[in-house]
Enzyme design. Sequence first.
Site: not given
Length: 662
Positions: A299, A303, A432, A564, A650
């Site tokens: 994360e 981010r 994913d 998504e 992503t």
Amino acid sequence: MASNSTVLPLYNRNSNGFPPFQKRKTLKSIERYMVYLIFFIFMTLCYSAFFLLPDLRGKVNSNVQLGFVDGPENFFRPQIGGGRPGIGIGHIENDEYNEDFHLRDDRRKIDLQIRQDQALMKARNSIQKEQLNDGNDIVNDGGNIKGGEGEDHAEIKKEIQEDKAKFLKERDELQNEKKEAQRDSARQRAEMESHDYILQSDGEPSSAQATERRNKIREMMMHAWTGYEKYAWGANELKPIAHTGHSASIFGKSAMGATIVDGMDTLYIMGLHDQYEKARNWIAHEFNFNPTSDISVFEVNIRYIGGLISMYALTKDEMFKNKAAEIAEKLMPAFNTPTGIPFGLINARTGTGRNWGWASGGCSILSEFGSLHLEFSYLSDITGDSKYLDKVQKVRSILKSTEKIDGLYPNYLHPKTGKWGQKHVSLGALGDSYYEYLLKSFILTGGSDTQALEMYREAIEAMERKMKQTSNSGLVFFGDFRGAKVEKKMDHLSCFSGGMFALGSKYINNPEHYLELGAQITETCHKSYENSATKLGPEAFRFEGHGEAVAMRQNEKYYILRPETIESYFVMWRLTKDQKYRDWGWQAVEAIEKNCRVDAGFSGVKDVYASRVVHDDVQQSFFLAETLKYLYLLYSDEDFISLDEWVFNTEAHPLPIRKNLR
């Protein structure tokens, strides 16, 4: 001799013309009235003294700050000081020294003033003498201080010099602080003036409808940002109903401005320059990445590092690059494992890593350690330091050489043994973005990373063989593979794959097939939105019995502002120009506005099928970074952040394709 005369009562007898004295037991009426009158007057005076006079003294004249009837203690209060306990204010009896208190106090004050005047005179004369005869004996013009007092004069001179030096030092420090503050202010102004907005256009679409919708998305961004700015500035996320900050476990316990770093490129792309400048200055001067507890490597990478290097790509502001490199350094110890597969959690202070306790016996998670390549590769490009790329390239090598299960990648790999954990394969949660990064690593390098493209092609072919399903009504989806069975369930997270398959169609054989596969997955995810009461998609949906694309379990019914499905709308629109994707996107906007908008931002929904909406009171940082950005780009001109020039990580942070590195 006897007499016949009547003897008068005593009170009628007279003596020499006056009645004789006697005691009376009663008062005459007039006397009683006089006594009553005197007693009444006395009681009136007593009453006035005890009850009326204090009230009169307490009253304040509106023109002056004195009592209406001021007693001497009020009138003299400013001049009277001290007094012994138990003695009233005012003139008091002599104290224990048999001396009037006020006289002794006045004498003390006079003595103190004399000493102060003498000290001042000495100092003045010392300075004058130093100027006249270079430090000879101090001479007082009044004759009070003689040259014979050299030692005293030297001491005084020393004290004066020390005080002077101290004063000059403090003055210089104050001036230096003022100059430094002025330099900082000037530097900040120069930095802001030097940040050209280098995007070639603002992306204004030619369609009036698209323009109106795009403006609405910008307004939603402003609403979300303003609530965060007002109630949670510096916190990781916002609780828009409680009006406080929020921090998920992925960020640890520290407030590190996740929403600022994550949402800043969206502000920039939308042309919200004032808000962007405030965010940029906070990162430059206040942001301190020093978490006090374990944080998620994945994360933080997507981010924080992703957000910062994206801003560097958009602005060429060196500050963003330097901040990203600082954070990457704190993640590097996570790679210190026997295999080079990083731990999922890192303590940035101690450099110790570990994995999530629930992750298959201490394994690392595929979607986490497999989704570092874009950011670390680009960071090496812009810093010239290959160590970042070396770390993720080693991870790639391990994954390529490790034996797969019919070509499939399980979600868990142990960082010490290099062995797979549970035999669970997913295109949704836990797996994913690994597949996404294989494709996008090839795109980011301008086609030079052919290993990544080959691994991507092999992986999606295996998933099609083993995991692709078609429902009774013809909806195509990818179910989770567990052992030898496929679970008829699809995560909202896997809805990104519609866009991924379509984007990949440009680079591998049989492009029509994969563009069509992307369209089929996108339609299935859109159906999950249509099937809910709120027209928002659930966290997961199943294809069992008579229900298709519907959540069956309570813990699958929530919507947390995820992007998504909208991401796939955006990619499909850019590649096909089919108006339905813009229309579907607008339906999502209307549903978010109706069900998620609250007074200070946007909140997730606990049950998308409930007629009465219950909010979770969290405005996720990815709502600003991804959901609103993809919606804005959906209604922008197609050359704005072109897919031929930019690739999104992503977390929807755009990075330039290598041929466009400057």
